[in-house]
Design an enzyme around this catalytic site. Structure first.
Site, PDB file in Angstrom:
ATOM      1  CG  ASP A 260      -1.985   1.075   1.132  1.00 57.46           C
ATOM      2  OD1 ASP A 260      -3.035   0.791   0.531  1.00 57.46           O
ATOM      3  OD2 ASP A 260      -1.766   2.187   1.657  1.00 57.46           O
ATOM      4  CD  GLU A 303      -4.420   4.076  -1.516  1.00 59.83           C
ATOM      5  OE1 GLU A 303      -4.628   4.422  -0.356  1.00 59.83           O
ATOM      6  OE2 GLU A 303      -5.280   4.187  -2.410  1.00 59.83           O
TER       7      GLU A 303
END
Length: 391
Positions: A260, A303
């Protein structure tokens, strides 16, 4: 036998060639990116013209029904060859398409050659067999994409080429019976029947090849993240499940990484969505370059990226994750005049420490990712050991 009546067979063959040629051209209008359909359509239309000229024997002079008709037939075969080259992404040199026709017309100027039916048929069979064998080889050597119709198509073309080539020794050994009209002979009827079968089968297979390619493209589009080019969430889960099942079957370990981007919202706020997109594309490239070809990775959403590493225990996965974290930390991502630096947090889990399926592995890796965020970001946390310590 009425069923072997050569003129009727020839008329049927002409009509089938015309119909399939038009069908190819109509299909090309629906699939404009597939130029091969245009070549194949023109090939069948040219074959219909050539066969129609062959049928004018004893009606018009032989120069039209023999010289021009066979030259047109070779050109139709070369158009089919050119279509296969375009289908396989290879260039086409147009002057090459005319060579067999021009050689045939030059040979027909020789009185000795022209007077020998055996010589003409031997050259005809050799040219035709060579062209179809070259077409089959073009498809056989094309392995860039998986096509279900590929093997049946090149096998049929090889068989068709072999039938032409087999006629050469038979003609040289047996010859053509004297006093027999070749056009109405059983040999011509059998040739026309084989031609009718060939045009029907090859046209179907050519359409099937383009259908396979279109389906592959649609499937790839449905399974690909449009921004990064990686597998999307659904494709990642499908591919990872297959790899994990294989790991269970062979009793080998497998690991999962969840990656992430740290403070991604701040990146979007500072550099705009173009900057955020540039970051995601750069990360996708970094992940692709860092992992091995047999490892599955994709963008799970936003993301977040996921990776499944087959034949990789937890300790090795942690080392790989740390190397990936360091690689990403060293990136200089350009967005116009700006240079963006990013970091990632990574959670790691493995079948050796986390029993259960893919969902369980992802849940444990997600817990490790959450712990990495809590501990300050830009780090790798393996699960479940650290989580147990954290209580």
């Amino acid at each position: 036998m009425p069923s072997l009546h050569a003129p009727t067979l020839l008329l049927t063959l002409v009509m089938v060639a015309l119909a399939t040629g038009v069908l190819h051209l109509l299909s090309s209008r629906q699939n404009r990116s597939e130029v091969s359909l245009v070549y194949w359509g023109l090939s069948n239309l040219m074959a219909a013209l050539a066969l129609g000229l062959l049928g004018t024997r004893q009606v018009w002079n032989d120069r039209l029904s023999i010289d021009v008709a066979n030259a047109a037939l070779y050109f139709s075969f070369m158009l089919s060859f050119a279509g296969m080259r375009r289908f396989c992404g290879k260039p086409v040199w147009w002057p090459l398409l005319l060579i067999p026709s021009l050689v045939w017309l030059a040979l027909c100027q020789g009185p000795v050659f022209y007077a020998s039916i055996e010589a003409r048929m031997a050259v005809n069979s050799t040219f035709s067999g060579a062209i179809w064998m070259a077409t089959a080889y073009t498809l056989w050597s094309y392995r860039t994409e998986p096509l279900a119709s590929r093997a049946p198509t090149y096998f049929w073309m090889a068989i068709h080429a072999g039938i032409f080539i087999l006629r050469v020794p038979l003609l040289l050994y047996l010859g053509v019976p004297k006093g027999v009209d070749l056009f109405t002979s059983p040999l011509m009827s059998l040739t026309l029947i084989e031609g009718l079968i060939h045009v029907t089968i090859i046209s179907f297979l050519q359409m099937s090849l383009t259908k396979d390619r279109a389906e592959n493209r649609y499937r790839l589009a449905a399974e690909t993240d449009m921004l990064t080019g990686l597998a999307n969430r659904r494709a990642f889960f499908d591919q990872a499940e297959v790899k994990l099942a294989e790991a269970r079957r062979t009793l080998r370990p497998a690991s999962v990484l969840l990656i992430d981007v740290d403070r991604f919202k701040a990146i979007n706020d500072t550099h705009g969505h173009a900057g955020g997109d540039a970051v995601l594309v750069a990360l996708a490239q970094a992940i692709s370059q860092h992992l091995r070809p047999n490892e599955v990775f994709g963008r799970l959403g936003g993301e977040e990226f996921g990776c499944l590493l087959p034949e990789t225990p937890l300790a090795t996965a942690s080392i790989i994750a740390e190397g990936l974290r360091a690689r990403i930390a060293g990136l200089e991502i350009r967005n116009g005049d700006d240079v963006i630096r990013v970091s990632v947090s990574i959670g790691v889990s493995a079948t050796t420490s986390t029993p259960g399926g893919l969902d369980r592995l992802l849940a444990e890796a997600d817990a490790g990712l959450y712990q990495a965020k809590r501990d300050g970001r830009d780090r790798v946390v393996t699960a479940p050991v650290q989580l147990l310590k954290a209580g």
